[in-house]
Design a protein around this motif. Structure first.
Motif, PDB file in Angstrom:
ATOM      1  N   ILE A 188       0.842  -1.205   0.000  1.00 53.95           N
ATOM      2  CA  ILE A 188       0.000   0.000   0.000  1.00 53.95           C
ATOM      3  C   ILE A 188       0.871   1.246   0.000  1.00 53.95           C
ATOM      4  O   ILE A 188       0.631   2.194  -0.755  1.00 53.95           O
ATOM      5  CB  ILE A 188      -0.965  -0.004   1.204  1.00 53.95           C
ATOM      6  CG1 ILE A 188      -1.998  -1.124   1.040  1.00 53.95           C
ATOM      7  CG2 ILE A 188      -1.641   1.350   1.373  1.00 53.95           C
ATOM      8  CD1 ILE A 188      -2.812  -1.408   2.296  1.00 53.95           C
ATOM      9  N   ASP A 189       1.900   1.241   0.843  1.00 57.40           N
ATOM     10  CA  ASP A 189       2.786   2.401   0.937  1.00 57.40           C
ATOM     11  C   ASP A 189       3.531   2.660  -0.379  1.00 57.40           C
ATOM     12  O   ASP A 189       3.872   3.797  -0.688  1.00 57.40           O
ATOM     13  CB  ASP A 189       3.785   2.234   2.082  1.00 57.40           C
ATOM     14  CG  ASP A 189       3.126   2.334   3.454  1.00 57.40           C
ATOM     15  OD1 ASP A 189       1.951   2.755   3.531  1.00 57.40           O
ATOM     16  OD2 ASP A 189       3.779   1.952   4.444  1.00 57.40           O
ATOM     17  N   GLY A 190       3.769   1.615  -1.157  1.00 53.41           N
ATOM     18  CA  GLY A 190       4.475   1.770  -2.416  1.00 53.41           C
ATOM     19  C   GLY A 190       3.573   1.893  -3.627  1.00 53.41           C
ATOM     20  O   GLY A 190       4.058   1.990  -4.755  1.00 53.41           O
ATOM     21  N   ALA A 191       2.265   1.903  -3.390  1.00 52.39           N
ATOM     22  CA  ALA A 191       1.319   1.969  -4.510  1.00 52.39           C
ATOM     23  C   ALA A 191       1.357   3.334  -5.182  1.00 52.39           C
ATOM     24  O   ALA A 191       1.500   4.359  -4.515  1.00 52.39           O
ATOM     25  CB  ALA A 191      -0.101   1.674  -4.010  1.00 52.39           C
ATOM     26  N   PRO A 192       1.222   3.348  -6.504  1.00 52.57           N
ATOM     27  CA  PRO A 192       1.174   4.640  -7.199  1.00 52.57           C
ATOM     28  C   PRO A 192      -0.106   5.395  -6.854  1.00 52.57           C
ATOM     29  O   PRO A 192      -1.110   4.790  -6.479  1.00 52.57           O
ATOM     30  CB  PRO A 192       1.197   4.255  -8.679  1.00 52.57           C
ATOM     31  CG  PRO A 192       0.742   2.842  -8.727  1.00 52.57           C
ATOM     32  CD  PRO A 192       1.094   2.224  -7.410  1.00 52.57           C
ATOM     33  N   GLN A 193      -0.042   6.711  -6.969  1.00 55.96           N
ATOM     34  CA  GLN A 193      -1.231   7.527  -6.717  1.00 55.96           C
ATOM     35  C   GLN A 193      -2.323   7.134  -7.705  1.00 55.96           C
ATOM     36  O   GLN A 193      -2.080   7.042  -8.900  1.00 55.96           O
ATOM     37  CB  GLN A 193      -0.902   9.005  -6.882  1.00 55.96           C
ATOM     38  CG  GLN A 193      -0.097   9.590  -5.745  1.00 55.96           C
ATOM     39  CD  GLN A 193      -0.888   9.686  -4.456  1.00 55.96           C
ATOM     40  OE1 GLN A 193      -0.785   8.820  -3.604  1.00 55.96           O
ATOM     41  NE2 GLN A 193      -1.663  10.716  -4.322  1.00 55.96           N
ATOM     42  N   GLY A 194      -3.509   6.913  -7.186  1.00 54.50           N
ATOM     43  CA  GLY A 194      -4.646   6.589  -8.036  1.00 54.50           C
ATOM     44  C   GLY A 194      -5.736   7.624  -7.853  1.00 54.50           C
ATOM     45  O   GLY A 194      -5.493   8.733  -7.375  1.00 54.50           O
TER      46      GLY A 194
END
Length: 98
Positions: free
Chosen positions: A62-68
């Protein structure tokens, strides 16, 4: 269909519920996730349980997920909060698909 999330403690008592995903954003996010990720392992049409080890991996994802989109960010924020709550209660997350 939406996937509901329940935080349970180590004796399987429900602590809290995160179900504010009426349009199935979590299902969409898991479909976009890398194949061997924890997020991709959540079953949209069955139950899935994540333990302490898996919760920590999911928080990292989650912390590394791209901005959506705003709705995706809200679901990821709620999912992260649910993970942290489960860890505080020495419990697990229970995902219930349709």
């Amino acid at each position: 269909m939406p996937i509901s999330i329940t935080v349970r403690n180590q004796v399987h008592a429900d602590i809290s519920h995160y179900t504010e995903d009426p349009v199935g954003v979590l299902t969409s996010l898991r479909e976009k996730a890398p194949d061997r990720s924890v997020l991709a392992s959540i079953m949209p049409h069955a139950d899935t349980m994540l333990n302490e080890y898996q919760l920590n991996l999911l928080i990292d994802e989650i912390d590394g997920a791209p901005q959506g989109s705003d709705s995706e960010q809200k679901v990821l924020q709620d999912l992260r909060e649910a993970c942290l709550s489960a860890l505080r209660h020495r419990g697990y997350l229970w995902f219930s698909g349709d």
